[in-house]
Design a protein around this motif. Structure first.
Motif, PDB file in Angstrom:
ATOM      1  N   TYR A 152      -7.972  -7.729  -1.366  1.00 23.70           N
ATOM      2  CA  TYR A 152      -7.016  -7.373  -0.322  1.00 23.70           C
ATOM      3  C   TYR A 152      -7.216  -8.291   0.872  1.00 23.70           C
ATOM      4  O   TYR A 152      -8.345  -8.522   1.296  1.00 23.70           O
ATOM      5  N   GLN A 153      -6.119  -8.776   1.415  1.00 26.49           N
ATOM      6  CA  GLN A 153      -6.147  -9.548   2.646  1.00 26.49           C
ATOM      7  C   GLN A 153      -5.285  -8.772   3.642  1.00 26.49           C
ATOM      8  O   GLN A 153      -4.060  -8.681   3.495  1.00 26.49           O
ATOM      9  N   ILE A 154      -5.932  -8.181   4.639  1.00 24.63           N
ATOM     10  CA  ILE A 154      -5.254  -7.303   5.589  1.00 24.63           C
ATOM     11  C   ILE A 154      -5.082  -8.026   6.917  1.00 24.63           C
ATOM     12  O   ILE A 154      -6.058  -8.514   7.491  1.00 24.63           O
ATOM     13  N   ASN A 155      -3.842  -8.089   7.373  1.00 26.87           N
ATOM     14  CA  ASN A 155      -3.497  -8.700   8.659  1.00 26.87           C
ATOM     15  C   ASN A 155      -4.054 -10.109   8.824  1.00 26.87           C
ATOM     16  O   ASN A 155      -4.539 -10.486   9.893  1.00 26.87           O
ATOM     17  N   GLY A 156      -4.007 -10.887   7.749  1.00 31.12           N
ATOM     18  CA  GLY A 156      -4.421 -12.282   7.814  1.00 31.12           C
ATOM     19  C   GLY A 156      -5.918 -12.519   7.791  1.00 31.12           C
ATOM     20  O   GLY A 156      -6.367 -13.664   7.881  1.00 31.12           O
ATOM     21  N   ASN A 157      -6.708 -11.461   7.676  1.00 33.23           N
ATOM     22  CA  ASN A 157      -8.162 -11.622   7.622  1.00 33.23           C
ATOM     23  C   ASN A 157      -8.588 -12.146   6.254  1.00 33.23           C
ATOM     24  O   ASN A 157      -7.768 -12.348   5.365  1.00 33.23           O
ATOM     25  N   GLU A 158      -9.882 -12.347   6.082  1.00 31.82           N
ATOM     26  CA  GLU A 158     -10.425 -12.847   4.812  1.00 31.82           C
ATOM     27  C   GLU A 158     -10.136 -11.873   3.664  1.00 31.82           C
ATOM     28  O   GLU A 158     -10.033 -10.665   3.872  1.00 31.82           O
ATOM     29  N   LYS A 159     -10.063 -12.406   2.454  1.00 28.86           N
ATOM     30  CA  LYS A 159      -9.921 -11.557   1.277  1.00 28.86           C
ATOM     31  C   LYS A 159     -11.179 -10.708   1.116  1.00 28.86           C
ATOM     32  O   LYS A 159     -12.287 -11.178   1.361  1.00 28.86           O
ATOM     33  N   GLN A 160     -10.965  -9.473   0.689  1.00 30.43           N
ATOM     34  CA  GLN A 160     -12.107  -8.573   0.493  1.00 30.43           C
ATOM     35  C   GLN A 160     -11.841  -7.633  -0.682  1.00 30.43           C
ATOM     36  O   GLN A 160     -10.702  -7.329  -0.996  1.00 30.43           O
ATOM     37  N   ARG A 161     -12.912  -7.212  -1.309  1.00 32.15           N
ATOM     38  CA  ARG A 161     -12.810  -6.226  -2.390  1.00 32.15           C
ATOM     39  C   ARG A 161     -13.282  -4.861  -1.927  1.00 32.15           C
ATOM     40  O   ARG A 161     -12.808  -3.848  -2.399  1.00 32.15           O
ATOM     41  N   HIS A 162     -14.235  -4.838  -1.028  1.00 30.08           N
ATOM     42  CA  HIS A 162     -14.803  -3.572  -0.544  1.00 30.08           C
ATOM     43  C   HIS A 162     -14.206  -3.271   0.824  1.00 30.08           C
ATOM     44  O   HIS A 162     -14.284  -4.087   1.740  1.00 30.08           O
ATOM     45  N   LEU A 163     -13.615  -2.098   0.957  1.00 28.77           N
ATOM     46  CA  LEU A 163     -12.848  -1.761   2.144  1.00 28.77           C
ATOM     47  C   LEU A 163     -13.537  -0.712   3.003  1.00 28.77           C
ATOM     48  O   LEU A 163     -14.218   0.173   2.489  1.00 28.77           O
ATOM     49  N   SER A 164     -13.306  -0.808   4.296  1.00 27.31           N
ATOM     50  CA  SER A 164     -13.788   0.218   5.222  1.00 27.31           C
ATOM     51  C   SER A 164     -12.875   1.439   5.101  1.00 27.31           C
ATOM     52  O   SER A 164     -11.783   1.374   4.521  1.00 27.31           O
ATOM     53  N   ASN A 165     -13.292   2.547   5.684  1.00 25.58           N
ATOM     54  CA  ASN A 165     -12.466   3.757   5.658  1.00 25.58           C
ATOM     55  C   ASN A 165     -11.140   3.522   6.381  1.00 25.58           C
ATOM     56  O   ASN A 165     -10.098   4.005   5.946  1.00 25.58           O
ATOM     57  N   THR A 166     -11.171   2.767   7.485  1.00 25.96           N
ATOM     58  CA  THR A 166      -9.948   2.453   8.219  1.00 25.96           C
ATOM     59  C   THR A 166      -8.987   1.650   7.345  1.00 25.96           C
ATOM     60  O   THR A 166      -7.781   1.914   7.325  1.00 25.96           O
ATOM     61  N   ASP A 167      -9.521   0.673   6.611  1.00 25.53           N
ATOM     62  CA  ASP A 167      -8.689  -0.126   5.705  1.00 25.53           C
ATOM     63  C   ASP A 167      -8.099   0.747   4.599  1.00 25.53           C
ATOM     64  O   ASP A 167      -6.937   0.587   4.222  1.00 25.53           O
ATOM     65  N   LYS A 168      -8.885   1.675   4.082  1.00 22.81           N
ATOM     66  CA  LYS A 168      -8.397   2.561   3.015  1.00 22.81           C
ATOM     67  C   LYS A 168      -7.248   3.429   3.501  1.00 22.81           C
ATOM     68  O   LYS A 168      -6.274   3.648   2.776  1.00 22.81           O
ATOM     69  N   VAL A 169      -7.341   3.926   4.725  1.00 20.43           N
ATOM     70  CA  VAL A 169      -6.257   4.730   5.298  1.00 20.43           C
ATOM     71  C   VAL A 169      -4.999   3.880   5.429  1.00 20.43           C
ATOM     72  O   VAL A 169      -3.894   4.310   5.084  1.00 20.43           O
ATOM     73  N   PHE A 170      -5.162   2.653   5.932  1.00 23.29           N
ATOM     74  CA  PHE A 170      -4.032   1.724   6.062  1.00 23.29           C
ATOM     75  C   PHE A 170      -3.398   1.471   4.702  1.00 23.29           C
ATOM     76  O   PHE A 170      -2.173   1.537   4.552  1.00 23.29           O
ATOM     77  N   LEU A 171      -4.209   1.181   3.686  1.00 19.72           N
ATOM     78  CA  LEU A 171      -3.678   0.882   2.359  1.00 19.72           C
ATOM     79  C   LEU A 171      -2.926   2.071   1.776  1.00 19.72           C
ATOM     80  O   LEU A 171      -1.878   1.896   1.148  1.00 19.72           O
ATOM     81  N   THR A 172      -3.438   3.268   1.968  1.00 24.38           N
ATOM     82  CA  THR A 172      -2.761   4.457   1.456  1.00 24.38           C
ATOM     83  C   THR A 172      -1.365   4.571   2.062  1.00 24.38           C
ATOM     84  O   THR A 172      -0.391   4.840   1.353  1.00 24.38           O
ATOM     85  N   LYS A 173      -1.240   4.340   3.371  1.00 21.47           N
ATOM     86  CA  LYS A 173       0.083   4.380   4.019  1.00 21.47           C
ATOM     87  C   LYS A 173       0.985   3.286   3.465  1.00 21.47           C
ATOM     88  O   LYS A 173       2.168   3.519   3.192  1.00 21.47           O
ATOM     89  N   VAL A 174       0.443   2.091   3.291  1.00 17.06           N
ATOM     90  CA  VAL A 174       1.226   0.971   2.759  1.00 17.06           C
ATOM     91  C   VAL A 174       1.711   1.275   1.356  1.00 17.06           C
ATOM     92  O   VAL A 174       2.898   1.104   1.039  1.00 17.06           O
ATOM     93  N   PHE A 175       0.818   1.740   0.489  1.00 14.14           N
ATOM     94  CA  PHE A 175       1.192   1.993  -0.903  1.00 14.14           C
ATOM     95  C   PHE A 175       2.261   3.072  -0.994  1.00 14.14           C
ATOM     96  O   PHE A 175       3.220   2.957  -1.756  1.00 14.14           O
ATOM     97  N   LYS A 176       2.113   4.130  -0.217  1.00 15.61           N
ATOM     98  CA  LYS A 176       3.120   5.202  -0.244  1.00 15.61           C
ATOM     99  C   LYS A 176       4.461   4.690   0.267  1.00 15.61           C
ATOM    100  O   LYS A 176       5.517   5.049  -0.266  1.00 15.61           O
TER     101      LYS A 176
END
Length: 119
Positions: free
Chosen positions: A85-109
């Motif tokens: 996942y590359q969130i808001n132009g940051n580096e690619k990552q596989r392991h996400l913070s809780n804040t990132d997980k909340v963001f992704l859930t909203k995006v996916f829905k």
């Protein structure tokens, strides 16, 4: 005439081989709500978990992009088949913070609400 048939057959074969290296499906969903809108783009197929909180699989060479309200997500598959996942132009990552997980859930829905389905 025989050379023409061989040439056509060879070109068809090359086109088929070339196409096999591409994910094939390219979809863009773009909506303007007067406040900047949303853009969803994906190549290949992206599959969500049953509860829509994570991507479980992306086909080889595929990706999913999402942009809304100045925020963005690019989800893709690395060479090992893992989702990055590359969130808001940051580096690619596989392991996400809780804040990132909340963001992704909203995006996916939101992606699913706007027409991106498992299929």
């Amino acid at each position: 005439m025989k050379n023409l048939k061989i040439t056509v057959a060879l070109l068809s074969f090359v086109a088929m081989i070339t196409a096999c290296g591409r994910p094939g499906r390219h979809v863009v969903i773009s909506e303007d709500d007067g406040n900047g809108g949303v853009k969803i783009e994906y190549v290949g197929r992206t599959y969500f978990s049953d509860d829509s909180t994570e991507i479980t699989r992306i086909t080889p060479n595929g990706f999913a992009k999402y942009e809304k309200d100045g925020q963005s997500l690019i989800a893709s598959r690395d060479g090992h088949g893992d989702i990055t996942y590359q969130i808001n132009g940051n580096e690619k990552q596989r392991h996400l913070s809780n804040t990132d997980k909340v963001f992704l859930t909203k995006v996916f829905k939101d992606m699913i609400k706007r027409g991106h389905y498992n299929d």
